[in-house]
Design a protein around this motif. Structure first.
Motif, PDB file in Angstrom:
ATOM      1  N   LYS A   1      51.325  67.034  56.161  1.00  0.00           N
ATOM      2  CA  LYS A   1      51.250  68.280  57.063  1.00  0.00           C
ATOM      3  C   LYS A   1      52.413  68.290  57.854  1.00  0.00           C
ATOM      4  O   LYS A   1      53.019  69.323  58.308  1.00  0.00           O
ATOM      5  CB  LYS A   1      50.098  68.381  57.761  1.00  0.00           C
ATOM      6  N   ASN A   2      52.652  67.020  58.553  1.00  0.00           N
ATOM      7  CA  ASN A   2      53.724  67.012  59.633  1.00  0.00           C
ATOM      8  C   ASN A   2      55.222  66.715  58.779  1.00  0.00           C
ATOM      9  O   ASN A   2      55.525  65.423  58.628  1.00  0.00           O
ATOM     10  CB  ASN A   2      53.573  65.791  60.621  1.00  0.00           C
ATOM     11  N   LYS A   3      55.780  67.664  58.473  1.00  0.00           N
ATOM     12  CA  LYS A   3      57.070  67.362  57.605  1.00  0.00           C
ATOM     13  C   LYS A   3      58.391  66.541  58.510  1.00  0.00           C
ATOM     14  O   LYS A   3      58.923  66.105  57.936  1.00  0.00           O
ATOM     15  CB  LYS A   3      57.796  68.803  57.087  1.00  0.00           C
ATOM     16  N   LEU A   4      58.302  66.931  59.802  1.00  0.00           N
ATOM     17  CA  LEU A   4      59.398  66.132  60.193  1.00  0.00           C
ATOM     18  C   LEU A   4      59.085  64.788  60.406  1.00  0.00           C
ATOM     19  O   LEU A   4      60.007  63.896  60.281  1.00  0.00           O
ATOM     20  CB  LEU A   4      59.283  66.952  61.702  1.00  0.00           C
ATOM     21  N   GLU A   5      57.929  64.345  60.449  1.00  0.00           N
ATOM     22  CA  GLU A   5      57.542  62.828  60.620  1.00  0.00           C
ATOM     23  C   GLU A   5      58.005  62.266  59.145  1.00  0.00           C
ATOM     24  O   GLU A   5      58.230  61.044  59.110  1.00  0.00           O
ATOM     25  CB  GLU A   5      56.194  62.603  61.033  1.00  0.00           C
ATOM     26  N   LYS A   6      57.397  62.881  58.263  1.00  0.00           N
ATOM     27  CA  LYS A   6      57.677  62.654  56.993  1.00  0.00           C
ATOM     28  C   LYS A   6      58.983  62.343  56.549  1.00  0.00           C
ATOM     29  O   LYS A   6      59.433  61.612  55.895  1.00  0.00           O
ATOM     30  CB  LYS A   6      56.822  63.697  55.782  1.00  0.00           C
ATOM     31  N   ALA A   7      59.780  63.580  56.750  1.00  0.00           N
ATOM     32  CA  ALA A   7      61.283  63.280  56.617  1.00  0.00           C
ATOM     33  C   ALA A   7      61.900  62.206  57.428  1.00  0.00           C
ATOM     34  O   ALA A   7      62.728  61.519  56.817  1.00  0.00           O
ATOM     35  CB  ALA A   7      61.890  64.817  57.035  1.00  0.00           C
ATOM     36  N   GLU A   8      61.481  62.100  58.744  1.00  0.00           N
ATOM     37  CA  GLU A   8      62.059  60.821  59.330  1.00  0.00           C
ATOM     38  C   GLU A   8      61.629  59.680  58.559  1.00  0.00           C
ATOM     39  O   GLU A   8      62.746  58.569  58.623  1.00  0.00           O
ATOM     40  CB  GLU A   8      61.597  60.909  60.726  1.00  0.00           C
TER      41      GLU A   8
END
Length: 156
Positions: free
Chosen positions: A50-57
Motif C-alpha cells: 500500500k505504501n508505494k514510496l517505502e516499497k520503491a525505496e
C-alpha cells in the motif's frame, strides 16, 4: 633528522600471498554482503504494498546492493596496502640507521611497532631483535620483512 617514505606492499609480497589475501578478503566481503542482502530482502517483503514510496525505496536499496555485489571486490590496495616507512640515524650509535614500518590508515599501537636496523649492521652488532619483524595481522603473521639502508638512509 628523519625521513618519511612509503612503499607499496604489492611490490613486496609474492603473487601467491596476494592471491590468498584477495580470496580471504573476497570471502569476508561476500559474507557481510550476503547479510546485507538478506536484510534488504526481508525489508522488501515486510513493506506493505500500500505504501508505494517505502516499497520503491526498499526495492531500490535491494537493487543497488545486488549491483554492488557484482562490481565491488578486493583491489590491489585493499589486499596489499601502502606502508609508511620512518627512518632516522640512531643518536647513540652514529652511522647506525633505524626504521619502522606501519600503516598510517590504521591506529598505530606503539607496543606493536618494531624498530629495525639494517639487516647486515644488526647482524654484525649482534642485535637479533632489530634484524627483522613480521606484519601483525593474524593472516599475515608469516610475512616477515627486514630493512636495508643505502646512501646514508636516503634509500631504504
Amino acid at each position: 633528522e628523519f625521513r618519511i617514505g612509503a612503499k607499496r606492499s604489492v611490490d613486496l609480497w609474492p603473487r601467491a600471498v596476494r592471491e590468498r589475501l584477495a580470496r580471504d578478503l573476497a570471502r569476508d566481503i561476500d559474507q557481510r554482503h550476503n547479510t546485507w542482502l538478506a536484510e534488504a530482502r526481508a525489508a522488501t517483503v515486510q513493506v506493505s504494498s500500500k505504501n508505494k514510496l517505502e516499497k520503491a525505496e526498499a526495492d531500490a536499496k535491494l537493487a543497488q546492493l545486488e549491483i554492488a555485489k557484482k562490481e565491488l571486490g578486493p583491489t590491489a590496495t585493499s589486499v596489499a596496502p601502502v606502508l609508511d616507512v620512518l627512518v632516522w640515524e640512531d643518536p647513540e650509535k652514529k652511522g647506525l640507521m633505524r626504521g619502522v614500518v606501519f600503516q598510517s590508515e590504521k591506529k598505530i599501537d606503539t607496543d606493536q611497532v618494531h624498530v629495525l636496523s639494517d639487516m647486515a649492521q644488526a647482524t654484525r652488532l649482534n642485535e637479533n631483535s632489530s634484524r627483522f619483524s613480521r606484519f601483525n595481522h593474524p593472516k599475515d603473521s608469516l610475512l616477515t620483512y627486514s630493512l636495508s639502508f643505502y646512501d646514508q638512509g636516503r634509500t631504504t
